[in-house]
Design an enzyme around this catalytic site. Sequence first.
Site, PDB file in Angstrom:
ATOM      1  N   GLU A  15       5.093  67.844  60.286  1.00  0.00           N
ATOM      2  CA  GLU A  15       6.208  67.779  59.329  1.00  0.00           C
ATOM      3  C   GLU A  15       7.459  67.145  59.920  1.00  0.00           C
ATOM      4  OE1 GLU A  15       6.094  68.545  56.057  1.00  0.00           O
ATOM      5  OE2 GLU A  15       3.953  68.709  56.492  1.00  0.00           O
ATOM      6  N   PRO A  48      10.517  57.783  59.712  1.00  0.00           N
ATOM      7  CA  PRO A  48      10.872  57.074  58.476  1.00  0.00           C
ATOM      8  C   PRO A  48      12.388  56.954  58.288  1.00  0.00           C
ATOM      9  CG  PRO A  48       9.426  58.958  58.018  1.00  0.00           C
ATOM     10  CD  PRO A  48       9.710  58.976  59.482  1.00  0.00           C
ATOM     11  N   ARG A 101       2.392  39.863  70.911  1.00  0.00           N
ATOM     12  CA  ARG A 101       2.061  38.470  70.574  1.00  0.00           C
ATOM     13  C   ARG A 101       3.180  37.493  70.908  1.00  0.00           C
ATOM     14  NH1 ARG A 101       4.001  36.713  65.857  1.00  0.00           N
ATOM     15  NH2 ARG A 101       2.344  35.267  65.302  1.00  0.00           N
ATOM     16  N   ASP A 109       6.128  31.025  62.774  1.00  0.00           N
ATOM     17  CA  ASP A 109       5.870  32.265  62.035  1.00  0.00           C
ATOM     18  C   ASP A 109       6.752  32.402  60.809  1.00  0.00           C
ATOM     19  OD1 ASP A 109       4.026  33.316  63.712  1.00  0.00           O
ATOM     20  OD2 ASP A 109       5.429  34.587  64.807  1.00  0.00           O
TER      21      ASP A 109
HETATM   22  N1  ADE Z   1       6.365  58.027  60.717  1.00  0.00           N
HETATM   23  C1  ADE Z   1       5.982  58.308  59.457  1.00  0.00           C
HETATM   24  N2  ADE Z   1       6.290  57.320  58.622  1.00  0.00           N
HETATM   25  C2  ADE Z   1       6.899  56.351  59.383  1.00  0.00           C
HETATM   26  C3  ADE Z   1       7.457  55.071  59.100  1.00  0.00           C
HETATM   27  N3  ADE Z   1       7.476  54.565  57.867  1.00  0.00           N
HETATM   28  N4  ADE Z   1       7.978  54.385  60.127  1.00  0.00           N
HETATM   29  C4  ADE Z   1       7.980  54.889  61.378  1.00  0.00           C
HETATM   30  N5  ADE Z   1       7.484  56.076  61.702  1.00  0.00           N
HETATM   31  C5  ADE Z   1       6.943  56.810  60.719  1.00  0.00           C
END
Ligand code: ADE
Length: 221
Positions: A113, A86, A150, A164
């Site tokens: 975690e 994230p 794709r 697209d």
């Molecule tokens: N792992 C957990 N959440 C994620 C996200 N939003 N993007 C990429 N990998 C992740």
Amino acid sequence: MRIDILTLFPSMFDGFLNESIIKRAIDKKLVEINVINFRDYSLDPHHKVDDTPYGGGAGMVLTPQPIMDAVDDIKTKESRVILLTPDGKRYNQQMAYDLSQEKHLIIICGHYEGFDDRIRSIVDIELSIGDYVLTGGEIPSMVIADSITRLLDGVIDKDSHLNDSFNNNLLDYPTYTKPRVYRGMEVPSVLLSGNHAEIEKYRQQEALKRTRDRRPDLLEK
Ligand code: ADE
């Protein structure tokens, strides 16, 4: 193009690899997608892949050894190593185009975690698919593999992805099919006119209008 996905949950990919356009692309050898369980690389007698965090804290952390050994084993001069997290750079369509030009991608799915920060030392690109936290990198890796596959030659009609959403920073124009009237809603008459110049003009206007209404940030780019 070859995509190797490192995960602890290979069976999550069964549906993804065995249906629809991705399956056809694999069958036609336009892409090779391998799902590799990095637990198989663990040198721990019990094939452990995680441990408690130094300094304390909740949950378990992926240890560096299985992931880093797996990458060492499959990496070539042509590989690009992607870590899904994230806190990575936000993924978008332009990155899908750029990555679709590569020969070999290795995608690491984190879980639990988090992962030992030293794993970042072997990574070329850290990517996030959006500002929310998932239980692991498996779904993000499918998002990335799908959006790249794709775009590969022969997978779908080139005209389809030239139109697209996000190409030229515009959302897609509205499309319709039969019947001409459904629940009182009519297909715009210009689409039935056979006048291709007018249809093209209408579609451009609608794409612009939609982008202005829904994603004005795209027009600022
Ligand atoms: N792992 C957990 N959440 C994620 C996200 N939003 N993007 C990429 N990998 C992740």
